[in-house]
Design a protein around this motif. Sequence first.
Motif, short mmCIF file in Angstrom:
data_model
loop_
_atom_site.label_atom_id
_atom_site.label_comp_id
_atom_site.label_asym_id
_atom_site.label_seq_id
_atom_site.Cartn_x
_atom_site.Cartn_y
_atom_site.Cartn_z
N GLY A 1 68.84 -6.32 9.70
CA GLY A 1 68.89 -7.32 8.65
C GLY A 1 68.13 -8.57 9.01
O GLY A 1 67.34 -8.61 9.95
N GLY B 1 82.06 -12.07 2.76
CA GLY B 1 80.90 -11.34 2.27
C GLY B 1 81.27 -10.27 1.27
O GLY B 1 82.43 -10.15 0.83
N GLY C 1 79.41 -6.39 -0.77
CA GLY C 1 78.26 -5.51 -0.88
C GLY C 1 78.57 -4.23 -1.61
O GLY C 1 79.61 -4.10 -2.27
N GLU D 1 74.73 -5.31 2.38
CA GLU D 1 75.83 -6.27 2.53
C GLU D 1 75.30 -7.68 2.76
O GLU D 1 74.33 -7.89 3.51
CB GLU D 1 76.71 -5.84 3.71
N TYR D 2 75.94 -8.65 2.12
CA TYR D 2 75.68 -10.07 2.35
C TYR D 2 76.87 -10.67 3.08
O TYR D 2 78.03 -10.37 2.76
CB TYR D 2 75.45 -10.82 1.04
N SER D 3 76.59 -11.56 4.07
CA SER D 3 77.67 -12.23 4.81
C SER D 3 77.35 -13.70 4.98
O SER D 3 76.19 -14.08 5.21
CB SER D 3 77.87 -11.58 6.19
N TYR D 4 78.39 -14.51 4.89
CA TYR D 4 78.30 -15.95 5.15
C TYR D 4 79.22 -16.28 6.33
O TYR D 4 80.39 -15.89 6.34
CB TYR D 4 78.71 -16.75 3.92
N HIS E 1 73.69 -17.33 7.08
CA HIS E 1 73.68 -16.36 5.99
C HIS E 1 72.92 -15.12 6.47
O HIS E 1 71.85 -15.25 7.06
CB HIS E 1 73.01 -16.92 4.74
N THR E 2 73.45 -13.95 6.19
CA THR E 2 72.75 -12.72 6.59
C THR E 2 72.75 -11.71 5.45
O THR E 2 73.66 -11.68 4.61
CB THR E 2 73.41 -12.06 7.81
N VAL E 3 71.72 -10.88 5.45
CA VAL E 3 71.63 -9.71 4.57
C VAL E 3 71.39 -8.51 5.47
O VAL E 3 70.47 -8.53 6.30
CB VAL E 3 70.51 -9.85 3.53
N LYS E 4 72.23 -7.46 5.33
CA LYS E 4 72.15 -6.30 6.21
C LYS E 4 71.98 -5.02 5.39
O LYS E 4 72.61 -4.86 4.34
CB LYS E 4 73.44 -6.17 7.03
#
Length: 223
Positions: free
Chosen positions: A51, A162, A164, A178-181, A202-205
Amino acid sequence: MKKLLLATTALVAFAAGAQAADLGSRRAPVAAAVVAPAFSWTGFYVGAFAGYGWNNYNIVGLGTGTGNGPLLGGTVGYNYQINQFVLGAEADLAFAAITGRPAAAPNFSLRTNMLGSVRARAGFAVDRALLFVTGGLGIQNAAFSANGGPIERFTRTGWTLGGGVEYALTQNWTAKLEYSYYNFGTRPAGAVYGLPVRNEVHTVKLGVNYLFSTGPSAVVARY
């Protein structure tokens, strides 16, 4: 006339006998329709993901900064499905290279080297598709340096939220987006520099999981 009467009588008797024989015969059973079992999300799973992350931070006295970079990691978890609802727990760990510098102090650098989490997960399944939300404990390992000085490494805990979507490609393999904060609050970076740092990530996996399924279908709750 007598011959015609005898022939008619014999024909009626034959037809009656044939009908009686047909009524007494056993009919062949009709084959039941074959119904494919519904997909079940229940079971342990392991997976891997790649990600990208974005780092927003505020170094007190130096100003705000942003950073970005890739991440790569693994996941382990467990799902339990009841009707269309899926509950579970998940842990993940990723190596990252999310680096940024404050705009007002380009000689200062903050780099996120690792992100991890231990979370609860809840979702709604539509056969092979699962929409989910997740949240729990977030963990960060980072490094801070200034003006070419020593690198100060520190580890923080915070919280993460998060959501997704996950889709079953086969009976055991699934793919997810999946998005996570992550929020790690405002804390001193360490003893070397002693500067309070507020940090958010912030991440997008995008990942794949292997599901060790425990059954062909979900548990059906009876009311």
